[in-house]
Design a protein around this motif. Structure first.
Motif, PDB file in Angstrom:
ATOM      1  N   ILE A 231      -6.904   0.651   3.981  1.00  0.00           N
ATOM      2  CA  ILE A 231      -6.262   0.416   5.273  1.00  0.00           C
ATOM      3  C   ILE A 231      -5.402   1.608   5.647  1.00  0.00           C
ATOM      4  N   HIS A 232      -5.582   2.096   6.870  1.00  0.00           N
ATOM      5  CA  HIS A 232      -4.814   3.257   7.328  1.00  0.00           C
ATOM      6  C   HIS A 232      -4.779   3.283   8.855  1.00  0.00           C
TER       7      HIS A 232
ATOM      8  N   ALA B 289      -4.192  -1.034  12.484  1.00  0.00           N
ATOM      9  CA  ALA B 289      -4.776  -0.198  11.442  1.00  0.00           C
ATOM     10  C   ALA B 289      -6.271  -0.466  11.351  1.00  0.00           C
TER      11      ALA B 289
ATOM     12  N   PRO C 143     -10.513  -2.721   0.196  1.00  0.00           N
ATOM     13  CA  PRO C 143     -10.048  -2.199   1.488  1.00  0.00           C
ATOM     14  C   PRO C 143      -9.295  -0.871   1.355  1.00  0.00           C
TER      15      PRO C 143
ATOM     16  N   LYS D 105       0.840  -1.207   0.000  1.00  0.00           N
ATOM     17  CA  LYS D 105       0.000   0.000   0.000  1.00  0.00           C
ATOM     18  C   LYS D 105       0.874   1.257   0.000  1.00  0.00           C
TER      19      LYS D 105
ATOM     20  N   TYR E  93      -0.020  -3.830   4.154  1.00  0.00           N
ATOM     21  CA  TYR E  93      -1.032  -4.210   5.137  1.00  0.00           C
ATOM     22  C   TYR E  93      -1.269  -5.708   5.090  1.00  0.00           C
TER      23      TYR E  93
ATOM     24  N   PHE F 295      -6.780  -5.583  10.953  1.00  0.00           N
ATOM     25  CA  PHE F 295      -5.711  -5.208  10.035  1.00  0.00           C
ATOM     26  C   PHE F 295      -4.520  -4.616  10.774  1.00  0.00           C
TER      27      PHE F 295
ATOM     28  N   ARG G  80      -3.966  -8.899   7.184  1.00  0.00           N
ATOM     29  CA  ARG G  80      -5.082  -9.168   8.084  1.00  0.00           C
ATOM     30  C   ARG G  80      -4.672 -10.239   9.081  1.00  0.00           C
TER      31      ARG G  80
ATOM     32  N   ASN H 142      -9.807  -0.412   8.563  1.00  0.00           N
ATOM     33  CA  ASN H 142     -10.258  -0.467   7.178  1.00  0.00           C
ATOM     34  C   ASN H 142     -11.462   0.443   7.032  1.00  0.00           C
TER      35      ASN H 142
END
Length: 115
Positions: free
Chosen positions: A82-83, A71, A80, A27, A38, A45, A40, A73
Motif C-alpha cells: 500500500i502506497h 492509497a 499488499p 506500515k 493502512y 485502501f 481498507r 495497492n
C-alpha cells in the motif's frame, strides 16, 4: 514490539491505543516522516499518517498530526503493498484524536472481518 516503535522509537506516542483498532495495519518505515497505517474501506485502501505530538518535531509544523490519504495497492490481496501515487489525495486531517476516531467511525465502512 510494534513496527512504528521499531522505526520511530519506543517512546513515540500515537495518541491512541493501536490495539483497539485491529483494522489499522502498521506500515511504518524509518525513511518516512512519521508512522503510517493502512486500512481498507468499501472504496479501496487509505493510509493514516500520525505525526509527532509536538508540532516543532514535525517536518512541517503547519500540517495536522493525523492525516488520512487515499492509497493504492501495487501488491496482491495476500501480500499488499500500500502506497500513495500521483492520484492520492488528503481526505481528512486534524490535530485532535477524537475527531480522527469519529471520522473513522462515522464516515468509513470497513469490511466486516476488519472491523
Amino acid at each position: 514490539m510494534e513496527l512504528y516503535k521499531q522505526e520511530f522509537g519506543q517512546n513515540f506516542n500515537l495518541g491512541f491505543d493501536l490495539s483497539l483498532y485491529p483494522w489499522l495495519m502498521d506500515k511504518s518505515w524509518h525513511n518516512d516522516i512519521s508512522p503510517s497505517f493502512y486500512f481498507r474501506t468499501h472504496t479501496g485502501f487509505m493510509v493514516l499518517w500520525v505525526d509527532y505530538e509536538d508540532p516543532e518535531q514535525r517536518e512541517d509544523s503547519e500540517l495536522d498530526r493525523y492525516v488520512v490519504m487515499t492509497a493504492v495497492n501495487s501488491g496482491t490481496d495476500e501480500s499488499p503493498e500500500i502506497h500513495h501515487d500521483e492520484g492520492s489525495s488528503v481526505i481528512f486531517s486534524s490535530n485532535d484524536i477524537g475527531d480522527t476516531i469519529s471520522f473513522f467511525l462515522k464516515r468509513l465502512a470497513f469490511k466486516r472481518e476488519e472491523a
